[in-house]
Motif scaffolding. Structure first.
Motif, short mmCIF file in Angstrom:
data_model
loop_
_atom_site.label_atom_id
_atom_site.label_comp_id
_atom_site.label_asym_id
_atom_site.label_seq_id
_atom_site.Cartn_x
_atom_site.Cartn_y
_atom_site.Cartn_z
N SER A 1 0.85 -1.19 0.00
CA SER A 1 0.00 0.00 0.00
C SER A 1 0.88 1.23 0.00
O SER A 1 2.11 1.15 0.18
N LYS B 1 0.31 -1.77 5.73
CA LYS B 1 -0.42 -0.50 5.77
C LYS B 1 0.52 0.56 6.31
O LYS B 1 1.37 0.28 7.15
N LYS C 1 -7.21 -0.60 8.19
CA LYS C 1 -6.72 0.70 7.77
C LYS C 1 -6.15 1.46 8.97
O LYS C 1 -6.54 1.20 10.12
N TYR D 1 -3.17 -4.89 -10.20
CA TYR D 1 -3.35 -4.53 -8.80
C TYR D 1 -3.39 -3.01 -8.72
O TYR D 1 -2.61 -2.32 -9.40
N ASP D 2 -4.31 -2.46 -7.94
CA ASP D 2 -4.33 -1.00 -7.74
C ASP D 2 -4.55 -0.69 -6.27
O ASP D 2 -5.24 -1.41 -5.56
N ASN D 3 -3.93 0.38 -5.84
CA ASN D 3 -4.07 0.84 -4.46
C ASN D 3 -4.23 2.35 -4.48
O ASN D 3 -3.37 3.06 -5.01
N SER E 1 -5.20 6.17 -2.56
CA SER E 1 -5.05 6.89 -1.31
C SER E 1 -5.54 8.33 -1.52
O SER E 1 -5.38 8.89 -2.61
#
Length: 441
Positions: free
Chosen positions: A76, A163, A225, A403-405, A407
């Motif tokens: 992440s 995280k 989270k 894959y994506d993350n 924020s």
């Protein structure tokens, strides 16, 4: 202690479906969906390329995929004040980059990573000039931080960092998993306690680890989270078998609030007699106030009109509930508009109504939501009173969605780590200008 909860482990494939004939009516609707009057229509939000990351084991590379192992990708990122921090679980390291992709620092497990190249050069030079360092070079390489110019390398034996959060002082918070021999079983709650939050200084110095009650406390259940606030407080969101737990710490690591949500007592805005199932989909703290925002998705029974037999459940709506953690009182519910996805199959148009995912809330109080579509994601941005709402499209290609993350920064900048088969891409979308334009409109 506060309690709240939910009756359903939600399956997001449940959706309210509306079917139209392909003839006249659908042709009109399809044409209408392409106009700016369609509530799903969204202008493109400009995308800014920041930098690319190669896959590999060097200090500035990612290790996302291990073909010999199965399981989720535990990587992440967070963007703070223009700097990107990436927690790479499989590589057991933390990396800090400028917005141009220059590596500023790396915290790495020396058992699974080579000594960073810039650190190795400095160590070699030190060994050449100091017989004492040469004798104890193994200890130096594995236990001491190395800084060369603006680059910093700090060894730390991570297990599975996944995280990450950064506060206003640039202290770094990392969720890591304890080794098996230090994990605990909560027999009463039937929970495995194995997560902790590690705290590091901006220079990579280890401060301590936080557990449920603070520094050195019992481990957390699974942490979904973590967030920081404008007071440099840490908010930890955990999942349990009965719901969620929230642990809110001050900047010194002392526990301020412990909030338990269980699946039996979540609020419902409807007062009719229809049976509804509630899903606590997400919990996000305010950046400026002691408030938690709960995203609650509601589903109701779907009954066949002719037979009166229950056929299943359908999506009924989404609300945000603000909870003041000091008083334990919920504020007024905020209705979140749903997303309607249109598809044409076998001569008929179907409209699938589904919830947005709650991405977060900015420092100025704007709520951000996202939903996938054929072009990438639709972003929905709304004020906390629900009076101003806009939608924007962010474009993504299929080959960068291995894959994506995502924020959200305190300023409302959406950043993403996008993985393809060959490399990872770090990008962002700035929403500050479009929000300013909406306010002035």
């Amino acid at each position: 202690m506060l309690k709240a909860t939910n009756n359903l482990n939600k399956n997001k494939h449940f959706a309210k479906k509306i079917t139209f004939s392909i003839f006249s009516t659908v042709l009109v609707l399809f044409s209408f969906s392409c106009s700016k009057n369609d509530k799903n229509f969204a202008d493109m939000l400009p995308r800014e390329q920041r930098f690319l990351l190669n896959y590999g084991n060097f200090e500035d590379e990612l290790n996302l995929f291990n073909m010999a192992e199965s399981g989720e990708i535990d990587t992440s990122h967070v963007m703070h004040d223009g700097f990107f921090y990436i927690a790479n679980g499989k590589a057991q390291k933390i990396m800090e980059f400028t917005s141009y992709g220059d590596l500023l620092g790396v915290l790495y497990n020396p058992d699974s990573n080579p000594v960073p190249s810039f650190a190795a050069k400095k160590q070699k030079k030190m060994q050449e000039n100091s017989p004492l360092v040469k004798i104890d070079s193994e200890k130096t390489a594995s236990q001491e931080a190395t800084q060369t110019g603006t680059q910093l390398a700090v060894p730390y034996k991570f297990n599975s960092p996944r995280k990450i959060a950064v506060d206003g002082k640039k202290n770094i918070y990392v969720v890591d998993r304890l080794p098996i021999e230090r994990q605990k079983q909560d027999e009463n709650a039937n929970l495995l306690l194995r997560d902790v939050v590690l705290r590091f200084t901006p220079e990579g110095g280890f401060i301590d680890f936080l557990g449920q009650r603070g520094s050195g406390g019992a481990p957390f259940p699974y942490i979904s989270k973590i967030f920081t606030t404008n007071k440099n407080e840490l908010v930890v969101i955990c999942l349990t078998g009965n719901g969620s737990q929230v642990h809110w710490f001050n900047s010194e690591g002392f526990l301020l609030y412990n909030v338990i949500f269980d699946y039996q007592n979540l609020p419902c805005p409807a007062s009719d007699d229809v049976e509804r199932f509630i899903c606590l989909e997400n919990i996000v703290p305010s950046y400026t106030e002691p408030v938690l925002y709960l995203q609650l998705d509601y589903y109701k029974s779907e009954t066949d009109v002719k037979s009166g037999v229950q056929e299943g459940i359908e999506y009924d709506g989404t609300y945000l509930y603000p909870l003041n953690v000091e008083t334990g009182v919920y504020g007024d519910a905020i209705k979140v508009p749903s997303y309607e996805q249109k598809e044409i199959e076998a001569g008929e148009q179907e409209v699938f109504v589904k919830p947005f995912d709650f991405l977060g809330v900015s420092e100025s109080g704007w709520f951000f939501f996202m939903a996938p579509n054929d072009e990438g994601y639709v972003i929905q941005i709304m004020q906390n009173d629900g009076q101003r709402i806009m939608r924007k499209q962010i474009a993504l290609s299929q080959d960068e969605l291995i894959y994506d993350n995502f924020s959200l920064s305190k300023e409302g900048i959406i950043s993403a780590l996008l993985a393809s088969d060959y490399e990872a891409n770090v990008v962002w979308w700035r929403t500050d200008s479009v929000i300013d334009a909406l306010i002035k409109h």
